[in-house]
Design a protein around this motif. Structure first.
Motif, PDB file in Angstrom:
ATOM      1  N   TYR A  59       0.834  -1.195   0.000  1.00 42.65           N
ATOM      2  CA  TYR A  59       0.000   0.000   0.000  1.00 42.65           C
ATOM      3  C   TYR A  59       0.875   1.253   0.000  1.00 42.65           C
ATOM      4  CZ  TYR A  59      -4.162  -2.722   1.166  1.00 42.65           C
ATOM      5  OH  TYR A  59      -5.217  -3.603   1.141  1.00 42.65           O
ATOM      6  N   LYS A  97       0.264   3.417   7.302  1.00 41.17           N
ATOM      7  CA  LYS A  97      -1.008   3.098   7.945  1.00 41.17           C
ATOM      8  C   LYS A  97      -1.872   4.351   7.932  1.00 41.17           C
ATOM      9  CE  LYS A  97      -3.149   1.279  12.152  1.00 41.17           C
ATOM     10  NZ  LYS A  97      -2.923   0.743  13.517  1.00 41.17           N
ATOM     11  N   GLN A 102     -12.297   5.913   2.771  1.00 37.08           N
ATOM     12  CA  GLN A 102     -11.941   5.797   1.363  1.00 37.08           C
ATOM     13  C   GLN A 102     -13.183   5.720   0.493  1.00 37.08           C
ATOM     14  OE1 GLN A 102      -9.476   2.679  -1.538  1.00 37.08           O
ATOM     15  NE2 GLN A 102     -10.107   2.064   0.505  1.00 37.08           N
ATOM     16  N   TYR A 116     -15.371   3.066   2.486  1.00 35.23           N
ATOM     17  CA  TYR A 116     -14.710   2.057   3.310  1.00 35.23           C
ATOM     18  C   TYR A 116     -13.880   2.744   4.390  1.00 35.23           C
ATOM     19  CZ  TYR A 116     -11.886  -2.100   4.398  1.00 35.23           C
ATOM     20  OH  TYR A 116     -11.275  -3.155   5.030  1.00 35.23           O
ATOM     21  N   SER A 118     -10.761   2.336   6.695  1.00 32.20           N
ATOM     22  CA  SER A 118      -9.558   1.525   6.890  1.00 32.20           C
ATOM     23  C   SER A 118      -9.226   1.392   8.367  1.00 32.20           C
ATOM     24  CB  SER A 118      -8.371   2.160   6.155  1.00 32.20           C
ATOM     25  OG  SER A 118      -8.554   2.059   4.761  1.00 32.20           O
ATOM     26  N   TYR A 119      -8.748   0.204   8.742  1.00 35.62           N
ATOM     27  CA  TYR A 119      -8.370  -0.085  10.132  1.00 35.62           C
ATOM     28  C   TYR A 119      -9.501   0.245  11.099  1.00 35.62           C
ATOM     29  CZ  TYR A 119      -3.757  -0.306   7.985  1.00 35.62           C
ATOM     30  OH  TYR A 119      -2.690  -0.622   7.170  1.00 35.62           O
ATOM     31  N   GLN A 179      -4.787   6.565  -2.923  1.00 37.93           N
ATOM     32  CA  GLN A 179      -4.203   5.289  -2.503  1.00 37.93           C
ATOM     33  C   GLN A 179      -3.754   4.472  -3.702  1.00 37.93           C
ATOM     34  OE1 GLN A 179      -6.442   1.700  -2.086  1.00 37.93           O
ATOM     35  NE2 GLN A 179      -6.076   1.648   0.124  1.00 37.93           N
ATOM     36  N   HIS A 181      -3.186   0.385  -4.074  1.00 34.73           N
ATOM     37  CA  HIS A 181      -3.411  -0.861  -3.343  1.00 34.73           C
ATOM     38  C   HIS A 181      -2.190  -1.768  -3.436  1.00 34.73           C
ATOM     39  CE1 HIS A 181      -5.510  -4.529  -2.006  1.00 34.73           C
ATOM     40  NE2 HIS A 181      -6.508  -3.737  -1.615  1.00 34.73           N
TER      41      HIS A 181
END
Length: 202
Positions: A59, A97, A102, A116, A118-119, A179, A181
């Protein structure tokens, strides 16, 4: 005539691409105003911003140096190779991180335009399978993201994809981040971006 005027007024109020004055956040020449996170490749080619897998195929993120809370973001993207990417709102990055939300940019059937976390909670809202057909693989696509208070709305090629109201998102402020991926050998990611413009709402 009355109903026609009402319809026009409704479009002006609800479509963020109409009657808005935007400012560029990518100058088409270099990465001024942006910061790279990770080892993946970000560069400018023919006035376009390109991201593609680097040596680690992990990432990676490109974040705006400025932070934004309430805004309308307009951009174009074209997926080459594996086009798995995304646009983060109100985000922060430490290493590679990321914390934030997103708006997905992904191959057909993988929920482009969905939101979405993340984490965190993962998928908050996905577009319908029918609406996902608005994506044009291998061609330029136009995306608009409106973020205001607790509300996030995404459009793809003038098709409304999702609208989400979320208190946690409403409490945040942060960068806009593109981003790239993670990838596997032989399935590297490459995405092109252009016409990145923003309208600050507050």
């Amino acid at each position: 005539m009355k109903y026609f005027l009402l319809a026009c007024t409704f479009l002006l109020l609800t479509n963020p691409t109409i009657a808005q004055e935007f400012e560029p956040i990518f100058n088409g020449k270099d990465l001024s105003g942006w910061t790279i996170h990770g080892t993946e490749h970000w560069y400018v080619e023919d006035g376009e911003l390109v991201c593609e897998s680097g040596p680690d195929k992990e990432y990676g993120y490109l974040t705006t140096d400025k932070t934004y809370k309430n805004f309308v973001l307009s951009l174009d993207f074209k997926q080459e190779s594996n086009g798995n990417s995304g646009v983060f709102i109100r985000s922060s990055v430490e290493g590679t991180k990321i914390e934030g939300w997103q708006v997905e940019v992904a191959p057909l059937g993988s929920h482009t335009g969905g939101i979405y976390e993340s984490y965190g909670r993962g998928w908050l809202k996905k577009p319908s399978p029918e609406d996902e057909k608005a994506l044009k693989p291998g061609e330029w696509n136009h995306m608009v993201i409106r973020v205001e208070g607790d509300k996030v709305t995404s459009w793809l090629n003038d098709k409304k994809m999702v609208a989400l109201e979320d208190q946690k998102i409403g409490q945040a402020t942060g960068s806009i981040a593109l981003q790239i991926h993670s990838a596997t050998e032989g399935n590297e990611v490459k995405v092109r971006w252009k016409n990145l413009h923003i309208k600050v709402l507050d």
